[in-house]
Design an enzyme around this catalytic site. Structure first.
Site, PDB file in Angstrom:
ATOM      1  N   CYS A  99      -4.118 -15.282   8.609  1.00  0.00           N
ATOM      2  CA  CYS A  99      -3.106 -14.681   9.330  1.00  0.00           C
ATOM      3  C   CYS A  99      -3.132 -14.808  10.962  1.00  0.00           C
ATOM      4  O   CYS A  99      -2.020 -14.655  11.544  1.00  0.00           O
ATOM      5  CB  CYS A  99      -3.313 -13.163   9.313  1.00  0.00           C
TER       6      CYS A  99
ATOM      7  N   ASN B 246       2.810  -7.195   5.196  1.00  0.00           N
ATOM      8  CA  ASN B 246       2.158  -8.189   6.106  1.00  0.00           C
ATOM      9  C   ASN B 246       2.522  -9.434   5.256  1.00  0.00           C
ATOM     10  O   ASN B 246       2.114  -9.705   4.037  1.00  0.00           O
ATOM     11  CB  ASN B 246       0.595  -7.762   5.633  1.00  0.00           C
TER      12      ASN B 246
ATOM     13  N   HIS C  10      -0.143  -9.328  14.890  1.00  0.00           N
ATOM     14  CA  HIS C  10      -0.202  -9.498  13.563  1.00  0.00           C
ATOM     15  C   HIS C  10       0.166  -8.096  12.809  1.00  0.00           C
ATOM     16  O   HIS C  10      -0.553  -7.138  13.106  1.00  0.00           O
ATOM     17  CB  HIS C  10      -1.382 -10.042  13.134  1.00  0.00           C
TER      18      HIS C  10
HETATM   19  N1  COA Z   1      -1.649   4.079  -3.767  1.00  0.00           N
HETATM   20  C1  COA Z   1      -2.305   5.100  -3.913  1.00  0.00           C
HETATM   21  N2  COA Z   1      -3.484   5.157  -3.915  1.00  0.00           N
HETATM   22  C2  COA Z   1      -4.154   4.261  -3.445  1.00  0.00           C
HETATM   23  C3  COA Z   1      -3.766   2.859  -3.127  1.00  0.00           C
HETATM   24  C4  COA Z   1      -2.191   2.876  -3.342  1.00  0.00           C
HETATM   25  N3  COA Z   1      -1.722   1.777  -3.237  1.00  0.00           N
HETATM   26  N4  COA Z   1      -4.617   2.054  -2.811  1.00  0.00           N
HETATM   27  C5  COA Z   1      -5.824   2.693  -2.803  1.00  0.00           C
HETATM   28  N5  COA Z   1      -5.662   4.055  -3.123  1.00  0.00           N
HETATM   29  C6  COA Z   1      -6.522   5.019  -3.362  1.00  0.00           C
HETATM   30  C7  COA Z   1      -7.815   4.445  -3.601  1.00  0.00           C
HETATM   31  O1  COA Z   1      -8.064   4.286  -5.031  1.00  0.00           O
HETATM   32  C8  COA Z   1      -8.690   5.892  -3.155  1.00  0.00           C
HETATM   33  O2  COA Z   1      -8.775   6.759  -3.921  1.00  0.00           O
HETATM   34  P1  COA Z   1     -10.194   7.484  -4.331  1.00  0.00           P
HETATM   35  O3  COA Z   1     -10.478   8.248  -2.901  1.00  0.00           O
HETATM   36  O4  COA Z   1      -9.956   8.584  -5.373  1.00  0.00           O
HETATM   37  O5  COA Z   1     -11.298   6.521  -4.577  1.00  0.00           O
HETATM   38  C9  COA Z   1      -7.920   6.212  -1.872  1.00  0.00           C
HETATM   39  O6  COA Z   1      -6.690   5.842  -1.906  1.00  0.00           O
HETATM   40  C10 COA Z   1      -8.684   5.765  -0.468  1.00  0.00           C
HETATM   41  O7  COA Z   1      -8.762   4.231  -0.633  1.00  0.00           O
HETATM   42  P2  COA Z   1      -9.215   3.356   0.532  1.00  0.00           P
HETATM   43  O8  COA Z   1      -9.527   1.933  -0.057  1.00  0.00           O
HETATM   44  O9  COA Z   1     -10.522   4.080   0.809  1.00  0.00           O
HETATM   45  O10 COA Z   1      -8.135   3.713   1.361  1.00  0.00           O
HETATM   46  P3  COA Z   1      -8.149   3.261   3.056  1.00  0.00           P
HETATM   47  O11 COA Z   1      -7.849   4.517   3.750  1.00  0.00           O
HETATM   48  O12 COA Z   1      -9.413   2.446   3.480  1.00  0.00           O
HETATM   49  O13 COA Z   1      -6.878   2.257   3.285  1.00  0.00           O
HETATM   50  C11 COA Z   1      -6.174   0.068   3.315  1.00  0.00           C
HETATM   51  C12 COA Z   1      -6.983   0.997   2.207  1.00  0.00           C
HETATM   52  C13 COA Z   1      -6.219  -1.387   2.479  1.00  0.00           C
HETATM   53  C14 COA Z   1      -5.036   0.288   3.496  1.00  0.00           C
HETATM   54  C15 COA Z   1      -7.171  -0.336   4.522  1.00  0.00           C
HETATM   55  O14 COA Z   1      -8.684  -0.489   4.100  1.00  0.00           O
HETATM   56  C16 COA Z   1      -6.696  -1.584   5.481  1.00  0.00           C
HETATM   57  O15 COA Z   1      -5.582  -1.553   5.947  1.00  0.00           O
HETATM   58  N6  COA Z   1      -7.523  -2.540   5.568  1.00  0.00           N
HETATM   59  C17 COA Z   1      -7.412  -3.696   6.271  1.00  0.00           C
HETATM   60  C18 COA Z   1      -6.479  -4.581   5.558  1.00  0.00           C
HETATM   61  C19 COA Z   1      -5.816  -5.711   6.339  1.00  0.00           C
HETATM   62  O16 COA Z   1      -5.789  -5.534   7.219  1.00  0.00           O
HETATM   63  N7  COA Z   1      -5.771  -6.820   5.519  1.00  0.00           N
HETATM   64  C20 COA Z   1      -5.017  -8.148   5.858  1.00  0.00           C
HETATM   65  C21 COA Z   1      -5.936  -8.928   6.568  1.00  0.00           C
HETATM   66  S1  COA Z   1      -5.000 -10.141   7.599  1.00  0.00           S
END
Ligand code: COA
Length: 336
Positions: free
Chosen positions: A118, A293, A263
């Protein structure tokens, strides 16, 4: 001599998929996706659409802005084609850049892809800038991805984050000054990497480390794996450090910067970075709500939308900043 962006363009596939559309086929909700990422919808490439098709359309849009009604003629003035992509049409080669070069009918131009995930558009600009400084005149620089075709659609934690798009810029070495009063173009760039975090965001299968073997039953296509939490933590730090380092190196403050074109990975990363840096989220140009994204495409698409918004004027100082798989990070300062 300045390295100026003369024109920009972007393209998104026709098919728009909302969070509610996704919620019909997987265990997710519009509320969860919006509150955790800021994403409302994404565009997805058609079955017969590949990354070079999006890149070509974005290139045409930029060339059309450069020379209205004469895009293909203007293409003949390109000396180098650079495409940042994480999802090329073909494994290894040919590059997306060569496919675009051929479709545009560009003769006598070098063409190659850049793999920096990215951060790839900023890396591509810098690669092109270096080549322009070595005697070439004009570059077509594109960021393009169709990540929805390498996304694991059974992993709701990653698949809701991505969309498909391409953005392009025409970069030229001009006679404008690059230092002092009236300076123009790209005035400073930071490129960085931390390969120790490679495993946090990767396409594990299909390459020479872990090739598909004859007779092997392939259970799912090549898909990207992401450790969301680890990438999030890296991203917030990379964002804030790159912004601070660009300001410090240039001896300026955020008040001197009209807009940051970041980004677009997650609205919460921007909010966290803005809070740490102590400035308003309004400093960032955001379009993640519409497109999600789109990897290499987020910065050039946002740059094009901002440039066409009427708010960006000649002489304004703007900043780009990105991060991605590798892990990589990058940013630059541009006097428009
Ligand atoms: N819909 C509903 N629930 C979801 C879900 C979705 N699409 N995706 C995950 N969950 C749930 C999980 O299962 C978890 O449930 P649990 O607590 O019962 O286990 C809960 O939501 C929290 O999940 P978690 O992974 O801890 O969420 P988060 O707050 O860390 O957010 C991201 C996840 C991916 C949005 C976040 O970590 C993120 O944005 N990371 C950076 C990613 C990024 O920038 N990538 C690109 C790089 S270029």
């Amino acid at each position: 001599m300045a390295l100026e962006i003369l024109a920009t363009g972007h393209y998104v596939p026709a098919r728009r998929v909302t969070n509610d559309d996704l919620a019909k086929t997987m265990d997710t909700t519009d509320e969860w996706i919006r509150s955790h990422t800021g994403i409302g919808s994404r565009h997805m490439a058609a079955e017969d659409e590949a990354t070079s098709d999006l890149a070509y359309e974005a290139a045409i849009a930029a060339l059309e802005q450069l020379a209205p009604g004469k895009a293909l003629e203007a293409a003949q003035t390109i000396d180098i084609v650079v495409v940042g992509t994480s999802s090329p049409d073909y494994y290894g080669f040919p590059s997306v850049a060569c496919i675009v070069q051929d479709r545009l009918g560009i003769k006598n131009a070098g063409a190659f892809d850049v793999i920096a995930a990215c951060s790839g558009f900023v890396y591509s600009l810098e690669a092109a800038a270096g080549m322009l400084n070595q005697g070439r005149k004009r570059a077509l620089v594109i960021g393009a991805d169709v990540l929805t075709k390498i996304t694991d659609w059974t992993d709701r934690g990653t698949c809701v984050l991505f969309g498909d798009a391409a953005g392009a810029a025409i970069l030229e070495k001009t006679d404008a000054p690059s230092t002092g009063a009236g300076r123009r173009g790209i005035i400073r760039t930071i490129l960085g990497s931390d390969g120790s975090g490679a495993k946090e965001l990767m396409c594990e299968r299909g390459g020479t480390r872990n090739p598909f073997k004859k007779g092997e039953t392939i259970e799912k296509p090549i898909t990207l794996y992401m450790n969301g939490r680890a990438v999030y933590n890296f991203a917030v730090k990379a964002f804030t450090d790159t912004i601070e380092n660009l300001l410090e190196a240039e001896g300026i403050t955020m008040a001197d910067v009209k807009k940051i074109i970041p980004h677009q990975a997650n609205m919460r990363i921007i909010q966290a970075a803005a809070k740490r840096l102590g400035f308003s989220e309004d400093k960032f140009f955001m379009n993640i709500e519409k497109y999600a994204n789109t990897s290499n495409a987020t910065i050039p698409v946002a740059l094009d939308e901002y440039a066409r918004s009427g708010d960006l004027e000649r002489g304004d100082l703007i900043m780009t900043v990105g991060f991605g798989g590798g892990l990589t990070y990058a940013g630059n300062l541009i006097v428009w």
